[in-house]
Design a protein around this motif. Structure first.
Motif, PDB file in Angstrom:
ATOM      1  N   GLU A 214      -4.940  -4.565  -6.141  1.00  0.00           N
ATOM      2  CA  GLU A 214      -5.839  -4.350  -7.280  1.00  0.00           C
ATOM      3  C   GLU A 214      -5.181  -3.481  -8.351  1.00  0.00           C
ATOM      4  O   GLU A 214      -5.185  -3.833  -9.525  1.00  0.00           O
ATOM      5  N   ASP A 215      -4.625  -2.362  -7.937  1.00  0.00           N
ATOM      6  CA  ASP A 215      -3.984  -1.458  -8.891  1.00  0.00           C
ATOM      7  C   ASP A 215      -2.578  -1.956  -9.223  1.00  0.00           C
ATOM      8  O   ASP A 215      -1.929  -2.632  -8.423  1.00  0.00           O
TER       9      ASP A 215
ATOM     10  N   ALA B 228      -6.655   7.832  -5.387  1.00  0.00           N
ATOM     11  CA  ALA B 228      -7.091   6.570  -4.785  1.00  0.00           C
ATOM     12  C   ALA B 228      -6.256   5.416  -5.335  1.00  0.00           C
ATOM     13  O   ALA B 228      -6.125   5.241  -6.543  1.00  0.00           O
TER      14      ALA B 228
ATOM     15  N   THR C 105      -5.337   1.174  -4.400  1.00  0.00           N
ATOM     16  CA  THR C 105      -5.632  -0.010  -3.607  1.00  0.00           C
ATOM     17  C   THR C 105      -4.603  -1.084  -3.898  1.00  0.00           C
ATOM     18  O   THR C 105      -4.465  -1.530  -5.052  1.00  0.00           O
TER      19      THR C 105
ATOM     20  N   ALA D  35       0.834  -1.201   0.000  1.00  0.00           N
ATOM     21  CA  ALA D  35       0.000   0.000   0.000  1.00  0.00           C
ATOM     22  C   ALA D  35       0.867   1.250   0.000  1.00  0.00           C
ATOM     23  O   ALA D  35       2.025   1.237   0.431  1.00  0.00           O
TER      24      ALA D  35
END
Length: 375
Positions: A69-70, A64, A66, A57
Motif C-alpha cells: 500500500e505504501d 506505521a 504497510t 515489509a
C-alpha cells in the motif's frame, strides 16, 4: 592598441566556470550512455518507482508502514529516520564517553590513566565492523525475557533493551518547566556574580529539587511506564531492538576512542602559561578548567570532532550487516524489488551528501560563533 589584461578575479572565475562546465558535460555523457545501455536491456530509467507500492515489509519501521500500500519513497523515508536515529544516539553517547576517556587520559591517577589508554588503543585499532558483529553476538547471547530480572526498571534481554519512560502526564511538563526556570535563574545569578554563586553540584541539586517539587505538592510519585513481561512479549516502556542496541553500542564504543584523543590533545594544546597564570592568581581548579582551559580547548577540538560526527553518520550504514533496516538496507531491498540500481544508489548518495553537508554547515556556524570571541 593592445587589449587590456583581464583582472585576476575574472580569470579565476572563468577558469572555475570552464571546469564546472566540463564536469557537467562529462556527467551528462555518462548518464546518457548508462541510460541507453539500460534501455537496450529492457530496463526503464527514471524515478517513477518511488511512487510505486513497496513489495517488502519493514521490520524496524519508525512509523506505521504497510507493504503493498505504501510507496517506495515512504520506505526510504523510514530508513532515513532510522539512520538519523542511530546517528543522534551515537553522537550524544560517544561525546559523553569520549569526554570521560579524554579527561581520564589526563588524570594524575596512574591506574585510571593507564586503563583509559589501554581501552583506547585496544578499541580504535580494531575495525568497526568487528565491533558491530561482536556486540550483536553478545546481545543475542543475553537471557530471554522470562529469564531476565529487571534492574532499575530496565530489562536487558535477547529481544532488546526495554527502558521505563514517563507517561503522558501534564505534571511532567510542569516539573520540566520548573527545573528549566530554576536552572536559568541560578545561571543568571552566577554570571552576574555577587556574594553567593551556586557551584555545579549545588546547581544540579537545586534543579532536581525544583523538578521534584510539583510531585511533592501533589502528593504523587512520578508516573512511569515500566516494562512488564507478558508471555513471550514485553509490554510498556521504550524498547530498542537487538539490532539497534548492538549498532548503537558498537559505534559508541568505537567513536568515543577517537573523540577522547581529540579532547585530550585539545586540552594539552592550551599554552602552559595559561595554567601558570591561573596558579599565580590562586584560582580554584574548577574555575580554571571551566572558565580558562575548556573554552580554549573546545575551539581547537570542534573541527576535528565535526569530522568524527560526520563519520558516525556514514558508519551508520554498516547496520545493514546485522539486519537493521536503515536507509542503505531499505535501499538494497527497493533495488532488488525494482531493479533501478542507478536511481536507488543516486538517492542514497544524495541523502548522505545532504545530511553530511547540512551537519557540517551547522558545526561550522557553531565553530564561527565560538571563534568570534578571539577577535
Amino acid at each position: 592598441m593592445a587589449m587590456a589584461k583581464l583582472p585576476s578575479r575574472w580569470r579565476t572565475a572563468g577558469a572555475q566556470a570552464l571546469v564546472f562546465a566540463l564536469v557537467g558535460l562529462s556527467l551528462m555523457w555518462i548518464f546518457a550512455v548508462t541510460g541507453a545501455e539500460l534501455r537496450s536491456r529492457g530496463i526503464e530509467t527514471g524515478f517513477a518507482f518511488l511512487t510505486e507500492p513497496a513489495r517488502t515489509a519493514l521490520a524496524n519501521a519508525p512509523f506505521a508502514f504497510t507493504a503493498g500500500e505504501d510507496s517506495n519513497a515512504l520506505a526510504l523515508l523510514a530508513g532515513a529516520v532510522n539512520t538519523l536515529k542511530i546517528s543522534a544516539l551515537v553522537i550524544v553517547l560517544a561525546s559523553l564517553l569520549g569526554l570521560g576517556l579524554g579527561l581520564g587520559r589526563l588524570s594524575r591517577n596512574r591506574l585510571l590513566r593507564g586503563t583509559c589508554l589501554f581501552y583506547i588503543e585496544m578499541v580504535r585499532n580494531v575495525p568497526v565492523l568487528i565491533h558491530i558483529s561482536l556486540c550483536y553476538a553478545l546481545v543475542l547471547a543475553l537471557p530471554a525475557p522470562r529469564e531476565s530480572q529487571p534492574v532499575l526498571g530496565m530489562l536487558v534481554t535477547n529481544r532488546g533493551l526495554f527502558l521505563p519512560t514517563p507517561t503522558a502526564e501534564p505534571l511532567w511538563l510542569i516539573s520540566g518547566a520548573s527545573g528549566i526556570v530554576t536552572c536559568l535563574i541560578l545561571l543568571a545569578i552566577r554570571r552576574r556574580g555577587g556574594g553567593w554563586m551556586a557551584g555545579n553540584l549545588v546547581l544540579t541539586l537545586l534543579t532536581i529539587a525544583a523538578m521534584a517539587l510539583p510531585w511533592l505538592l501533589s502528593g504523587r510519585s512520578p508516573a512511569m511506564s515500566v516494562p512488564q513481561i507478558a508471555g513471550f512479549r514485553v509490554n510498556g516502556g521504550l524498547s530498542l531492538s537487538p539490532e539497534l542496541a548492538a549498532i548503537v553500542v558498537a559505534l559508541t564504543l568505537y567513536t568515543a576512542t577517537f573523540l577522547a584523543e581529540i579532547i585530550r590533545g585539545a586540552i594539552q594544546s592550551v599554552p602552559r602559561g595559561q595554567w601558570e597564570a591561573t596558579m599565580a592568581l590562586a584560582l580554584p581548579g574548577g574555575t580554571v578548567r571551566r572558565s580558562v582551559i575548556y573554552p580554549q580547548a573546545i575551539r581547537v577540538a570542534l573541527p576535528a570532532m565535526s569530522n568524527e560526527y560526520i563519520g558516525v553518520i556514514k558508519n551508520s550504514s554498516l547496520a545493514v550487516v546485522i539486519g537493521y533496516q536503515e536507509i542503505v538496507g531499505i535501499g538494497n531491498t527497493v533495488l532488488f524489488d525494482t531493479g533501478q540500481a542507478v536511481e536507488v544508489m543516486a538517492v542514497l548518495a544524495g541523502f548522505f551528501i545532504v545530511v553530511s553537508l547540512g551537519f557540517s554547515g551547522l558545526m561550522n556556524l557553531i565553530n564561527a560563533r565560538l571563534s568570534w570571541g578571539d577577535r
